[in-house]
Scaffold this motif. Structure first.
Motif, PDB file in Angstrom:
ATOM      1  N   ALA A 102       0.826  -1.209   0.000  1.00  0.00           N
ATOM      2  CA  ALA A 102       0.000   0.000   0.000  1.00  0.00           C
ATOM      3  C   ALA A 102       0.860   1.257   0.000  1.00  0.00           C
ATOM      4  N   ALA A 103       1.992   1.221   0.700  1.00  0.00           N
ATOM      5  CA  ALA A 103       2.887   2.378   0.712  1.00  0.00           C
ATOM      6  C   ALA A 103       3.487   2.615  -0.672  1.00  0.00           C
ATOM      7  N   CYS A 104       3.822   1.541  -1.386  1.00  0.00           N
ATOM      8  CA  CYS A 104       4.320   1.675  -2.759  1.00  0.00           C
ATOM      9  C   CYS A 104       3.261   2.290  -3.664  1.00  0.00           C
ATOM     10  N   ASN A 105       2.018   1.860  -3.490  1.00  0.00           N
ATOM     11  CA  ASN A 105       0.927   2.430  -4.290  1.00  0.00           C
ATOM     12  C   ASN A 105       0.759   3.920  -4.013  1.00  0.00           C
ATOM     13  N   LEU A 106       0.880   4.302  -2.748  1.00  0.00           N
ATOM     14  CA  LEU A 106       0.803   5.712  -2.394  1.00  0.00           C
ATOM     15  C   LEU A 106       1.894   6.497  -3.122  1.00  0.00           C
ATOM     16  N   ALA A 107       3.092   5.937  -3.174  1.00  0.00           N
ATOM     17  CA  ALA A 107       4.203   6.596  -3.871  1.00  0.00           C
ATOM     18  C   ALA A 107       3.944   6.684  -5.371  1.00  0.00           C
ATOM     19  N   LEU A 108       3.389   5.618  -5.961  1.00  0.00           N
ATOM     20  CA  LEU A 108       3.081   5.633  -7.393  1.00  0.00           C
ATOM     21  C   LEU A 108       2.090   6.747  -7.730  1.00  0.00           C
ATOM     22  N   HIS A 109       1.136   6.996  -6.851  1.00  0.00           N
ATOM     23  CA  HIS A 109       0.155   8.057  -7.079  1.00  0.00           C
ATOM     24  C   HIS A 109       0.733   9.441  -6.771  1.00  0.00           C
ATOM     25  N   TYR A 110       1.604   9.523  -5.788  1.00  0.00           N
ATOM     26  CA  TYR A 110       2.151  10.816  -5.366  1.00  0.00           C
ATOM     27  C   TYR A 110       3.182  11.338  -6.356  1.00  0.00           C
ATOM     28  N   ALA A 111       4.011  10.449  -6.881  1.00  0.00           N
ATOM     29  CA  ALA A 111       5.066  10.859  -7.814  1.00  0.00           C
ATOM     30  C   ALA A 111       4.447  11.407  -9.093  1.00  0.00           C
ATOM     31  N   GLU A 112       5.149  12.325  -9.737  1.00  0.00           N
ATOM     32  CA  GLU A 112       4.672  12.920 -10.980  1.00  0.00           C
ATOM     33  C   GLU A 112       5.555  12.570 -12.165  1.00  0.00           C
ATOM     34  N   PHE A 150       0.546  -2.374  -6.864  1.00  0.00           N
ATOM     35  CA  PHE A 150       0.830  -3.491  -5.955  1.00  0.00           C
ATOM     36  C   PHE A 150      -0.472  -3.939  -5.293  1.00  0.00           C
ATOM     37  N   ASP A 151      -0.593  -5.225  -5.062  1.00  0.00           N
ATOM     38  CA  ASP A 151      -1.779  -5.750  -4.382  1.00  0.00           C
ATOM     39  C   ASP A 151      -1.629  -5.484  -2.887  1.00  0.00           C
ATOM     40  N   PRO A 152      -2.455  -4.609  -2.302  1.00  0.00           N
ATOM     41  CA  PRO A 152      -2.284  -4.267  -0.885  1.00  0.00           C
ATOM     42  C   PRO A 152      -2.530  -5.434   0.055  1.00  0.00           C
ATOM     43  N   ARG A 153      -3.262  -6.457  -0.395  1.00  0.00           N
ATOM     44  CA  ARG A 153      -3.517  -7.623   0.458  1.00  0.00           C
ATOM     45  C   ARG A 153      -2.241  -8.422   0.716  1.00  0.00           C
ATOM     46  N   ASN A 199       4.918  -9.402  -3.362  1.00  0.00           N
ATOM     47  CA  ASN A 199       4.121  -8.337  -3.976  1.00  0.00           C
ATOM     48  C   ASN A 199       4.795  -7.769  -5.217  1.00  0.00           C
ATOM     49  N   ASP A 200       6.131  -7.687  -5.209  1.00  0.00           N
ATOM     50  CA  ASP A 200       6.880  -7.239  -6.378  1.00  0.00           C
ATOM     51  C   ASP A 200       6.842  -8.299  -7.487  1.00  0.00           C
ATOM     52  N   PHE A 201       6.977  -9.555  -7.102  1.00  0.00           N
ATOM     53  CA  PHE A 201       6.870 -10.684  -8.020  1.00  0.00           C
ATOM     54  C   PHE A 201       5.506 -10.682  -8.701  1.00  0.00           C
ATOM     55  N   LEU A 243       3.405 -15.019   5.521  1.00  0.00           N
ATOM     56  CA  LEU A 243       3.211 -14.129   4.385  1.00  0.00           C
ATOM     57  C   LEU A 243       3.556 -14.805   3.068  1.00  0.00           C
ATOM     58  N   ILE A 244       4.624 -15.592   3.060  1.00  0.00           N
ATOM     59  CA  ILE A 244       5.025 -16.260   1.817  1.00  0.00           C
ATOM     60  C   ILE A 244       4.036 -17.360   1.453  1.00  0.00           C
ATOM     61  N   TYR A 245       3.587 -18.146   2.418  1.00  0.00           N
ATOM     62  CA  TYR A 245       2.553 -19.150   2.139  1.00  0.00           C
ATOM     63  C   TYR A 245       1.320 -18.487   1.531  1.00  0.00           C
ATOM     64  N   ARG A 246       0.797 -17.493   2.233  1.00  0.00           N
ATOM     65  CA  ARG A 246      -0.456 -16.861   1.830  1.00  0.00           C
ATOM     66  C   ARG A 246      -0.341 -16.171   0.482  1.00  0.00           C
ATOM     67  N   ASN A 247       0.732 -15.406   0.284  1.00  0.00           N
ATOM     68  CA  ASN A 247       0.865 -14.611  -0.924  1.00  0.00           C
ATOM     69  C   ASN A 247       1.115 -15.482  -2.151  1.00  0.00           C
ATOM     70  N   ARG A 248       1.815 -16.599  -1.973  1.00  0.00           N
ATOM     71  CA  ARG A 248       2.002 -17.526  -3.093  1.00  0.00           C
ATOM     72  C   ARG A 248       0.661 -18.059  -3.566  1.00  0.00           C
ATOM     73  N   TRP A 249      -0.186 -18.465  -2.641  1.00  0.00           N
ATOM     74  CA  TRP A 249      -1.510 -18.988  -3.035  1.00  0.00           C
ATOM     75  C   TRP A 249      -2.343 -17.920  -3.729  1.00  0.00           C
ATOM     76  N   MET A 250      -2.313 -16.695  -3.230  1.00  0.00           N
ATOM     77  CA  MET A 250      -3.082 -15.629  -3.859  1.00  0.00           C
ATOM     78  C   MET A 250      -2.563 -15.335  -5.259  1.00  0.00           C
ATOM     79  N   LEU A 251      -1.248 -15.355  -5.427  1.00  0.00           N
ATOM     80  CA  LEU A 251      -0.648 -15.109  -6.738  1.00  0.00           C
ATOM     81  C   LEU A 251      -1.095 -16.165  -7.748  1.00  0.00           C
ATOM     82  N   ILE A 252      -0.990 -17.438  -7.371  1.00  0.00           N
ATOM     83  CA  ILE A 252      -1.390 -18.520  -8.271  1.00  0.00           C
ATOM     84  C   ILE A 252      -2.865 -18.395  -8.637  1.00  0.00           C
ATOM     85  N   ALA A 253      -3.694 -18.112  -7.651  1.00  0.00           N
ATOM     86  CA  ALA A 253      -5.138 -18.030  -7.885  1.00  0.00           C
ATOM     87  C   ALA A 253      -5.507 -16.891  -8.822  1.00  0.00           C
TER      88      ALA A 253
END
Length: 360
Positions: free
Chosen positions: A74-84, A186-189, A195-197, A242-252
């Protein structure tokens, strides 16, 4: 169709969280290597004086001090929106950069334009003098294979040309801002890890490409003790979760139905091995917690899956691979485990050669 001209404007972004141990050295090195670049620090409610250091010693940096830790994604997303600027360069807070670090990233982005989605640096584990990664590839079991992962620095001294890779990590990562936002950022979940992957795969599915510029070098230090691990001490349970959970979400989200179907035997075998490892290492609580949360997020995952699949431009045959499996040294601890890893990698590679023609 008119091709958009290349714009080299860049904002360097650091996401900090209790980073007082590293932030001074990091920003000092960035200031020396890229004195005229815009720098943005997004702080996730640090409690160790990080914000005071930035305000006192680096007043030229823009600072967003958040009242709570919203996570790396979520912080990366904030930066993506803030940067010009056209480009945003994400840099881990526990790094220092070399002289000339920025130039190869922008040069590669321009040389590969207009296909460029992101360009990563060579990340070196500073305390070990080993390469952490030169980007990587998407293994079909749902992990990122690190290119030159953990090899001694001198062994890759001749491997310095910029090349296309299948995935990237955000240790030092130049991202086309609008293209990242076009795929949802980035997916904030995910909060942090993979998340970068995940973002790199979604950008590739839209036809934009990932590169690595090994002449751009960053030195990676220890990170936060809550989640970072460099092969010594107790493996953090929060990292496992985090790695268990995020891997499953990525595959899905990412894999086409045909891919899930034809890879099911291999994925089931890998999952069984993960369960055995979790039992052996004492990570079962993290495993069940991760599974519970994936079930809890199922509607959101399904919503994002439909959006991703409806806009994809390449197949999983192009997206995925069966390179070796990358594990932090110290996780595989004895000759029997190393032999098992080697056999498993060969079996998975053989299966992918048979299954890939039928993947979605």
């Amino acid at each position: 169709m008119k091709v958009e001209s290349f714009d080299s404007g860049v904002t360097i972004v650091l996401i900090t969280y209790n980073s007082a141990e590293y932030i001074h050295a990091c920003l000092r090195s960035v200031r020396a290597a890229a004195s005229h670049a815009r720098i943005l620090v997004v702080d996730n409610a640090s409690q160790d004086g990080t914000i005071d250091i930035v305000r006192r010693d680096f007043p030229e940096c823009s600072l967003i001090a958040l009242p709570q830790n919203i996570g790396h994604s979520a912080a990366c997303n904030l930066a993506l929106h803030y940067a010009e600027t056209t480009w945003v360069l994400l840099l881990d807070h526990d790094t220092t950069v070399s002289d000339g670090w920025l130039t190869p990233l922008l040069a590669t982005a321009e040389a590969m334009w207009p296909s460029t989605g992101m360009v990563g640096s060579r990340a070196v584990l500073a305390a070990q003098n080993r390469i952490h990664h030169d980007g990587g590839y998407a293994h079909y079991v749902g992990h990122m294979t690190l290119r030159n992962g953990f090899v001694k620095l001198e062994e890759a001294s001749g491997d310095l040309e910029s090349v296309e890779v299948g995935a990237q990590a955000s240790t030092s990562l130049l991202i086309h801002r609008q293209r990242a936002l076009a795929v949802g950022g980035f997916d904030p979940r995910f909060f942090i890890y993979l998340n970068d992957f995940d973002l790199s795969l979604r950008m590739r599915l839209r036809g934009w490409r990932c590169y690595v510029a090994p002449r751009s070098v960053v030195y990676h230090w220890q990170g936060n003790p809550e989640t970072s691990w460099r092969g010594q001490g107790r493996y953090p349970s929060q990292r496992a979760y985090l790695i268990y959970r995020n891997r499953w979400m990525l595959i899905a989200k990412i894999y086409a139905w045909h891919t899930l179907l034809v890879c099911l035997p291999a994925l089931a075998l890998y999952e069984a091995l993960l369960v055995i490892t979790a039992l052996h290492k004492g990570w079962m609580r993290a495993y069940w917690r991760a599974l519970r949360d994936v079930v809890r997020y199922r509607r959101t995952i399904w919503f994002h899956r439909k959006r991703i699949q409806s806009s994809r431009c390449i197949s999983d045959r192009e997206l995925l691979s069966a390179h070796h499996l990358s594990y932090v040294p110290g996780l595989i601890q004895n000759p029997a485990e190393r032999l098992a890893q080697s056999v498993l990698e060969r079996a998975f590679a053989l299966y992918w050669r048979l299954a890939a023609p039928f993947a979605g």
